[in-house]
Each structure stands twice: as structure tokens, then as C-alpha cells.
Design a protein around this motif. Structure first.
Motif, PDB file in Angstrom:
ATOM      1  N   GLY A 204       0.951  -1.263   0.038  1.00 41.52           N
ATOM      2  CA  GLY A 204       0.005   0.065   0.070  1.00 41.52           C
ATOM      3  C   GLY A 204       0.663   1.246   0.089  1.00 41.52           C
ATOM      4  N   ALA A 205       2.031   1.263  -0.589  1.00 35.33           N
ATOM      5  CA  ALA A 205       2.937   2.304  -0.439  1.00 35.33           C
ATOM      6  C   ALA A 205       2.980   3.036  -1.827  1.00 35.33           C
ATOM      7  CB  ALA A 205       4.260   1.883  -0.299  1.00 35.33           C
ATOM      8  N   VAL A 206       2.618   4.333  -1.877  1.00 38.71           N
ATOM      9  CA  VAL A 206       2.345   5.050  -3.125  1.00 38.71           C
ATOM     10  C   VAL A 206       3.810   5.872  -3.219  1.00 38.71           C
ATOM     11  CG1 VAL A 206       1.412   6.959  -4.239  1.00 38.71           C
ATOM     12  CG2 VAL A 206      -0.226   5.436  -3.183  1.00 38.71           C
ATOM     13  N   GLY A 207       4.325   5.248  -4.310  1.00 39.80           N
ATOM     14  CA  GLY A 207       6.029   5.767  -4.433  1.00 39.80           C
ATOM     15  C   GLY A 207       5.816   7.112  -5.275  1.00 39.80           C
ATOM     16  N   SER A 208       6.770   7.869  -5.017  1.00 34.45           N
ATOM     17  CA  SER A 208       6.699   9.155  -5.657  1.00 34.45           C
ATOM     18  C   SER A 208       7.349   9.247  -6.916  1.00 34.45           C
ATOM     19  CB  SER A 208       7.593   9.884  -4.622  1.00 34.45           C
ATOM     20  OG  SER A 208       8.743   9.580  -4.343  1.00 34.45           O
ATOM     21  N   LEU A 209       7.769   8.149  -7.643  1.00 33.92           N
ATOM     22  CA  LEU A 209       8.346   8.059  -9.074  1.00 33.92           C
ATOM     23  C   LEU A 209       7.000   8.143 -10.023  1.00 33.92           C
ATOM     24  CD1 LEU A 209      10.838   7.354 -10.750  1.00 33.92           C
ATOM     25  CD2 LEU A 209       9.796   5.339 -10.994  1.00 33.92           C
ATOM     26  N   LEU A 210       6.975   9.382 -10.491  1.00 33.85           N
ATOM     27  CA  LEU A 210       5.595   9.750 -11.425  1.00 33.85           C
ATOM     28  C   LEU A 210       5.319   8.848 -12.574  1.00 33.85           C
ATOM     29  CD1 LEU A 210       5.926  13.733 -11.299  1.00 33.85           C
ATOM     30  CD2 LEU A 210       4.511  12.103  -9.924  1.00 33.85           C
ATOM     31  N   ALA A 211       6.505   8.130 -13.119  1.00 36.15           N
ATOM     32  CA  ALA A 211       6.510   7.370 -14.097  1.00 36.15           C
ATOM     33  C   ALA A 211       5.774   5.973 -13.723  1.00 36.15           C
ATOM     34  CB  ALA A 211       7.704   6.902 -14.802  1.00 36.15           C
ATOM     35  N   ALA A 212       5.592   5.607 -12.332  1.00 34.97           N
ATOM     36  CA  ALA A 212       5.102   4.481 -11.966  1.00 34.97           C
ATOM     37  C   ALA A 212       3.540   4.544 -12.005  1.00 34.97           C
ATOM     38  CB  ALA A 212       5.662   4.203 -10.399  1.00 34.97           C
ATOM     39  N   ARG A 213       3.033   5.750 -12.300  1.00 40.08           N
ATOM     40  CA  ARG A 213       1.528   5.791 -12.438  1.00 40.08           C
ATOM     41  C   ARG A 213       0.910   5.457 -13.385  1.00 40.08           C
ATOM     42  NH1 ARG A 213       1.493  12.205 -12.263  1.00 40.08           N
ATOM     43  NH2 ARG A 213      -0.545  11.652 -13.033  1.00 40.08           N
ATOM     44  N   GLU A 214       1.511   4.916 -14.504  1.00 35.49           N
ATOM     45  CA  GLU A 214       0.953   4.485 -15.608  1.00 35.49           C
ATOM     46  C   GLU A 214       0.847   3.030 -15.455  1.00 35.49           C
ATOM     47  OE1 GLU A 214       0.127   6.781 -17.669  1.00 35.49           O
ATOM     48  OE2 GLU A 214       1.377   8.250 -16.427  1.00 35.49           O
ATOM     49  N   GLY A 215       1.466   2.305 -14.633  1.00 34.89           N
ATOM     50  CA  GLY A 215       1.628   0.833 -14.396  1.00 34.89           C
ATOM     51  C   GLY A 215       0.136   0.252 -13.927  1.00 34.89           C
ATOM     52  N   SER A 216      -0.081  -0.964 -14.336  1.00 35.63           N
ATOM     53  CA  SER A 216      -1.058  -1.566 -14.091  1.00 35.63           C
ATOM     54  C   SER A 216      -1.773  -1.631 -12.578  1.00 35.63           C
ATOM     55  CB  SER A 216      -1.197  -3.068 -14.635  1.00 35.63           C
ATOM     56  OG  SER A 216      -0.212  -3.952 -13.471  1.00 35.63           O
ATOM     57  N   ALA A 217      -1.016  -1.551 -11.504  1.00 41.68           N
ATOM     58  CA  ALA A 217      -1.685  -1.615 -10.242  1.00 41.68           C
ATOM     59  C   ALA A 217      -2.059  -0.378  -9.957  1.00 41.68           C
ATOM     60  CB  ALA A 217      -0.496  -1.980  -9.069  1.00 41.68           C
ATOM     61  N   TYR A 218      -1.780   0.659 -10.732  1.00 42.86           N
ATOM     62  CA  TYR A 218      -2.254   1.985 -10.207  1.00 42.86           C
ATOM     63  C   TYR A 218      -3.366   2.319 -10.959  1.00 42.86           C
ATOM     64  CZ  TYR A 218       1.854   3.899  -7.868  1.00 42.86           C
ATOM     65  OH  TYR A 218       2.619   4.040  -6.880  1.00 42.86           O
ATOM     66  N   THR A 219      -3.760   1.494 -12.053  1.00 41.70           N
ATOM     67  CA  THR A 219      -5.084   1.887 -12.428  1.00 41.70           C
ATOM     68  C   THR A 219      -6.238   0.994 -12.170  1.00 41.70           C
ATOM     69  OG1 THR A 219      -4.412   0.434 -14.320  1.00 41.70           O
ATOM     70  CG2 THR A 219      -3.968   2.732 -14.736  1.00 41.70           C
ATOM     71  N   GLU A 223     -12.355  -2.737  -4.511  1.00 40.37           N
ATOM     72  CA  GLU A 223     -13.476  -2.942  -3.920  1.00 40.37           C
ATOM     73  C   GLU A 223     -13.762  -2.207  -2.561  1.00 40.37           C
ATOM     74  OE1 GLU A 223     -16.232  -3.471  -5.530  1.00 40.37           O
ATOM     75  OE2 GLU A 223     -15.060  -3.552  -7.224  1.00 40.37           O
ATOM     76  N   PHE A 224     -12.780  -2.245  -1.871  1.00 42.36           N
ATOM     77  CA  PHE A 224     -12.737  -1.747  -0.480  1.00 42.36           C
ATOM     78  C   PHE A 224     -13.244  -0.426  -0.357  1.00 42.36           C
ATOM     79  CE2 PHE A 224     -11.686  -0.472   3.783  1.00 42.36           C
ATOM     80  CZ  PHE A 224     -11.561  -1.524   4.675  1.00 42.36           C
ATOM     81  N   PHE A 225     -12.920   0.229  -1.450  1.00 40.79           N
ATOM     82  CA  PHE A 225     -13.450   1.805  -1.468  1.00 40.79           C
ATOM     83  C   PHE A 225     -14.469   1.756  -2.516  1.00 40.79           C
ATOM     84  CE2 PHE A 225      -9.048   1.679   0.404  1.00 40.79           C
ATOM     85  CZ  PHE A 225      -9.366   2.334   1.439  1.00 40.79           C
ATOM     86  N   GLY A 226     -15.197   0.873  -2.508  1.00 37.45           N
ATOM     87  CA  GLY A 226     -16.447   0.898  -3.258  1.00 37.45           C
ATOM     88  C   GLY A 226     -16.150   1.092  -4.768  1.00 37.45           C
ATOM     89  N   GLY A 227     -15.102   0.194  -5.206  1.00 33.65           N
ATOM     90  CA  GLY A 227     -14.796   0.196  -6.576  1.00 33.65           C
ATOM     91  C   GLY A 227     -14.233   1.368  -7.119  1.00 33.65           C
ATOM     92  N   ALA A 228     -13.840   2.344  -6.502  1.00 30.88           N
ATOM     93  CA  ALA A 228     -13.123   3.666  -6.957  1.00 30.88           C
ATOM     94  C   ALA A 228     -11.720   3.337  -7.192  1.00 30.88           C
ATOM     95  CB  ALA A 228     -13.388   4.713  -6.002  1.00 30.88           C
ATOM     96  N   PRO A 229     -11.306   4.124  -8.333  1.00 33.05           N
ATOM     97  CA  PRO A 229      -9.920   3.902  -8.877  1.00 33.05           C
ATOM     98  C   PRO A 229      -8.837   4.661  -7.723  1.00 33.05           C
ATOM     99  CG  PRO A 229     -10.883   5.419 -10.383  1.00 33.05           C
ATOM    100  CD  PRO A 229     -12.036   5.089  -9.419  1.00 33.05           C
ATOM    101  N   VAL A 230      -8.781   4.483  -6.570  1.00 32.76           N
ATOM    102  CA  VAL A 230      -8.270   5.148  -5.624  1.00 32.76           C
ATOM    103  C   VAL A 230      -6.891   5.326  -5.908  1.00 32.76           C
ATOM    104  CG1 VAL A 230      -9.626   4.533  -3.524  1.00 32.76           C
ATOM    105  CG2 VAL A 230      -7.831   2.992  -4.150  1.00 32.76           C
TER     106      VAL A 230
END
Lengths: 286, 294
Positions: A204-219, A223-230
Motif C-alpha cells: 500500500g505504499a504510493v511511490g513518488s516516482l511519477l512514471a510508476a503511475r502508468e503501471g497496471s496496479a495504479y489503474t 472494492e474496499f473503497f466502493g470500486g473507485a480507482p483510488v
């Protein structure tokens, strides 16, 4: 090298807010004043207090300040408190929040986290790393939502993004294998986007490497948060955090703010309180 | 001649025997004390220090946090030490009664807190005095209070919690001193007093208390020193908060050295304030408790 981010959001119990007639859209892009209105309404309808506040923690003031691109200190390290309009707006927002009766005093970390995980309070604005604590209560799956941080009212440069905590890597200049260490950090922590997908899913660690945001896990949605792309939301906010220079005296300034919180909650004059904090910080950083 | 040789060898042997202890004392006591005195005249952050003369002492007088810490420490001292010593004296007197049933059990129970682990008991106190803790639940169900007391979130109640916890921890310890001293009082004095019809309260006040005077002085001095150095409970139970209301001098020294950007020199100056206070208060206490002869 920064690696772990404390990008903030407003964590809330979606089921309780729904009971009071509020949806996720009602919490998107709001100001703190609007949050007070919502909180008052929620308290009337459900009898629950919205936010737990620890009178021994100035984190919320720091979150508000940075969301408008300001800090206790100027970029050159000089004290920026008594005449800091953003800081004073943060103080008076804190005062309004407490005066409105939608906050509940809690003592220490255990009581604070226990307050919202037990359902006693409904929401808390904090860093993304709180996800771990919240998701530890598996029975509350689907009952949580994450909204953008409320914005300070009437402040130039106010945003919905801020930061609380986070961490960085440092290599000592006298380290024996300095080159190797730098190389390791640069390849793994500095450019390996997959690595950041792993620690996001696993820790559950959000890294500060901006390029990592495009990865699959980030998209992916949660379900825990109502299915939102948190994660996508958090990483969007991460890119919007106003940059400030923390300097080295944050603990000193925090202690000075905490010392004045009772005066603030009992309705003291914000200018006088800011002046007192300013005086103490100047005294401490000499 | 032989006599003085023997004396000489005794001298040498004597010193040789205490040399290890002296050396350790020198390295771990005398040297740090002198070094901290030297440090208290230095200014700067971290390892970058320079001689600052009386800068730190001037800084003390202008430091609102130091004033708060000093006020808190003296408040704890003025309130907690008398409460604790009076309680200890009363417990000791009650438990000295040979007809009391189960008195060794009571003695152990009251003494036990001071041998429990500090961290463990602090954690328990934290949860007991929590907003939903057992203390609030008890008071609520007894209808003594209408809403929960914010024990740890309110400056006044946080002080009360700290006073209560140190009193809980150290009362038994002081009671043992009083009990031991009471065993040494000749019983015939009490018998004589009883025959003369002296009531129980007067036997306590005019016989027991004066006989215990040296022990009372001793416990007052060590309790004063202990309270002036108070660190553990505020650090573990309240973290000095809320808003510095339980910040003590020792905790402030810790913050200056390890939490804030380290000012070891200034922290050493604050520690010498404690030394000074302990010295002054001990002299006053000895003066007040001196033997007055007409």
C-alpha cells in the motif's frame, strides 16, 4: 531521493454519509467550510461526529498549509508564520472546525485510529499510508470512500492536494560503496516502474516516482473503497501537490503550534496566536 | 619501622581495592558531569559547537517553552510529593497495626507498583484513562459524570493523570521506608501514652511523626529529586501534551537533544537548572527539618 509519498485525501465512511444523504460527488472539490456544513448535517442526522482531532498533533495544520503551497518557513529557511496569510487561514479553519462541533478530541495515535476504524467518527483527512490501517478491518469493505482534500477558502493558490509524511533515501558521502548504492537506488527506486506496482499492491505504499503511475496496479480499482480507482486518484493528486521547502525545523514549529492549540480551540484571536507561535519558533531556531 | 611499613602496605592495598570502582566512577560519573558543564556553555546544532559564554543562560530567560516546562515540573512537585508522602505515612501507620488482618498482603499489594515495568504500567494507564477507558466507564455508570472526561486530551486532566500515576507508582516505595522506621520505635512509648490516655490521632501526630522525622526528610529529598527529574510518565502516557501541559524539564531536555535539531549545549544548560533546583530545595528541606534546641 524521495520514494514514499504521503499524498493526502479525505478518507470517509461512505455508508454513514449515504445515510445522511451524501454521495461521493457531494464531497468532490469542496472547501473546508462546505465540509463543516456537511459534518453538521451528518451529526444531526446520524448523531456521529465527523472528525477525530488529536490536540497534540499539528498534522492537519501542515496539510492545509501545504495544500496552498505555503509552509512555516520561506524557501530560504526564514520563519514565515506571523504574516503568513495561508497559515492564519489554516488556523482559523481549524478553529471553525472545532467550534462547529464536528470534531472529537482524541489522545494519541491508538485512540485516533481507533476512533474512525471503530465507526465512532466518520472521516479523517490524512496521508495515503492510512489505507493499510483502514483496510485492516476487512468487515468494513465497501463502506469507505476517499475524496480529494477539501480546499482552503479564499486563499490564492489553494489546491485539493497536499502531503503528510513520506520518506527519502540518502547516501552518505563517506559511504564505502557509494557508487554501488547510488546505482542501486537509481535503477530500482529511480526507474523501475514495476517495482512500484509491487510495493503498491503488497504494502500500500504510493511511490513518488511519477512514471510508476502508468503501471497496471495504479489503474486498478479497489472494492474496499466502493470500486473507485483510488490509486489513480492518489497518483493524480500526487502530481498536483504544491512544492514547499520543509527546512529542518518542522518539529520545533509543530511544537509551537501545538502549544497554542488550546488557545485556538477556546476561540482566541488568530493574529495573536500566530504571533505567539512565531515568537516561539524564532526563539527555538536561533 | 615495621609498624609504618604495615600501615603503608595497608594504604596501598586499600587504594588498590577501590581503584576499579573509582575509575568506573570517574569515567561514567565525574567525566560526564564535568563535560556537560563545559557543554552548557557551548552553542550550535548537532556536532557543530562553539563556545558561547552565557548565551544559553540568556536564552533560558527568553524561552517560553522552558518557562512552561519549569512551571509544570514545579506544579507536579508541589502537588504530587505532599500527597504521596502523606498517603505513604497513613498507609504505613495502618499497616503497622499488628492486629490488622492480612497486613502482609496489603503491604505487598501497595509496594508492588514500584517493581512493575514502567512501560507496561504506562500503557495500561493510557488505556484506562482513554476516552472509552475503564475509568470513564466506571464514573459514567456510577453517574458521577454526565459525559466522558477527556483525560489525556485536556491540559488539566492530563496533569491529574500524571500526578495519579506517579503517586500510584511511588507511594508503596515510600511506605516501606516509614514501615521500617516504625518497627524501630520502642513500643513502650506507645504503651505509656495509652496508659496516660493519649488518643490514637495524637499518638500518631505527636509520637510517630516526630520519631520518623529523619526518614520523612530522607523521603522528601529523594521524592523531590525524582519529581524534578520526571521523564518516563509524561513521555509514555501523554508525550508532554496536550499542548505542553505535562512537559517537564527532563522531557524538554530530551526534545532539545533528540526530537528537535539537536542543541546539546542548550539542553545541558537546562539540565543544570535541575541540578540547581535539587541543590536549593534540598538545602531548604534540611534547614526546615534541622534540630531546634532551645
Amino acid at each position: 531521493m524521495p520514494f514514499d509519498s504521503g499524498v493526502t485525501g479525505l478518507f470517509y465512511r461512505s455508508d454513514v454519509l449515504q445515510e445522511a444523504g451524501y454521495t461521493a460527488d457531494d464531497l468532490a472539490d469542496i472547501t473546508w467550510d462546505r465540509l463543516i456544513e456537511i459534518g453538521t448535517d451528518v451529526k444531526e442526522k446520524t448523531g456521529k461526529v465527523l472528525l477525530p482531532f488529536d490536540p497534540n498533533d499539528a498534522g492537519i495544520i501542515r496539510i492545509m498549509m501545504q495544500s496552498a503551497g505555503s509552509w512555516y518557513f520561506n524557501a530560504d529557511g526564514s520563519v514565515n508564520i506571523a504574516d503568513n496569510a495561508v497559515f492564519k487561514e489554516a488556523l482559523s479553519t481549524y478553529q471553525d472546525l472545532v467550534a462547529s462541533g464536528i470534531t472529537k478530541p482524541v489522545a494519541g495515535w491508538t485512540e485516533y485510529t481507533g476512533s474512525f476504524t471503530s465507526g465512532d467518527t466518520v472521516a479523517t483527512p490524512t496521508g495515503v499510508w492510512m489505507v493499510g490501517t483502514i483496510k485492516a478491518n476487512a468487515d468494513q469493505s465497501g463502506m469507505w470512500g476517499i475524496a480529494p482534500l477539501p480546499k482552503l477558502d479564499g486563499v490564492e493558490g489553494a489546491t485539493h492536494a497536499s502531503n503528510l509524511g513520506g520518506s527519502s533515501w540518502y547516501v552518505l558521502s563517506s559511504a564505502p560503496n557509494k557508487e554501488e548504492a547510488i546505482d542501486f537506488l537509481a535503477t530500482v527506486w529511480g526507474s523501475n516502474a514495476d517495482f512500484y506496482q509491487d510495493i503498491l499492491v503488497g504494502q500500500g505504499a504510493v511511490g513518488s516516482l511519477l512514471a510508476a503511475r502508468e503501471g497496471s496496479a495504479y489503474t486498478e480499482s479497489d472494492e474496499f473503497f466502493g470500486g473507485a480507482p483510488v490509486w489513480q486518484n492518489f497518483s493524480d493528486w500526487l502530481g498536483q501537490i504544491p512544492a514547499v521547502n520543509y527546512g529542518i525545523f518542522t518539529n520545533e514549529a509543530d511544537a509551537a503550534v501545538i502549544a497554542q492549540l488550546p488557545a485556538l480551540t477556546s476561540g482566541g484571536n488568530v493574529d495573536e496566536i500566530a504571533a505567539a507561535i512565531d515568537a516561539q519558533v524564532r526563539q527555538q531556531v536561533q | 619501622m615495621a609498624q609504618s611499613q604495615l600501615a603503608r602496605s595497608e594504604q596501598i592495598n586499600g587504594w588498590a581495592f577501590i581503584l576499579p570502582a573509582l575509575a568506573l566512577l570517574g569515567i561514567f560519573m565525574v567525566y560526564p558531569i564535568l563535560w556537560s558543564l563545559w557543554m552548557s556553555f557551548q552553542t550550535g546544532r548537532g556536532m557543530v559547537m562553539s563556545f558561547g559564554g552565557f548565551t544559553n543562560i540568556v536564552r533560558l530567560t527568553q524561552d517560553p517553552v522552558f518557562i512552561r516546562a519549569l512551571t509544570n515540573t514545579l506544579t507536579f512537585l508541589a502537588i504530587q510529593v505532599p500527597i504521596m508522602l502523606v498517603l505513604a505515612l497513613l498507609f504505613a501507620n495502618a499497616l503497622n497495626d499488628s492486629k490488622l488482618w492480612g497486613r502482609s498482603w496489603f503491604r505487598t499489594a501497595i509496594f508492588l507498583p514500584c517493581v512493575t515495568s514502567l512501560v507496561a504500567y504506562s500503557v495500561v494507564f493510557r488505556s484506562m484513562f482513554g476516552a472509552e477507558g475503564i475509568i470513564n466507564q466506571m464514573l459514567l455508570s456510577l453517574h458521577l459524570i454526565a459525559s466522558p472526561i477527556p483525560w489525556l486530551a485536556d491540559p488539566f486532566w492530563a496533569k491529574v493523570v500524571i500526578v495519579a500515576s506517579i503517586t500510584w507508582r511511588w507511594t508503596g516505595y515510600n511506605m516501606i521506608f516509614y514501615l521500617a522506621a516504625m518497627q524501630n520505635i520502642d513500643r513502650s512509648i506507645y504503651e505509656a501514652a495509652k496508659i496516660d490516655g493519649v488518643p490514637a490521632w495524637a499518638r500518631f501526630w505527636y509520637l510517630t511523626v516526630p520519631m520518623l522525622k529523619p526518614v520523612i526528610l530522607f523521603t522528601t529529598v529523594i521524592s523531590t529529586i525524582g519529581t524534578l527529574q520526571l521523564f518516563d510518565e509524561p513521555n509514555l502516557i501523554t508525550l508532554g501534551g496536550p499542548s505542553d501541559s505535562t512537559l517537564t524539564l527532563s522531557l524538554y531536555i530530551y526534545n532539545l537533544s533528540f526530537k528537535f535539531m539537536p542543541s546539546f549545549g542548550y539542553a545541558a544548560t537546562v539540565s543544570y537548572v535541575i541540578v540547581l533546583l535539587v541543590g536549593i530545595l534540598s538545602v531548604i528541606q534540611f534547614f526546615l527539618a534541622r534540630d531546634r534546641r532551645a
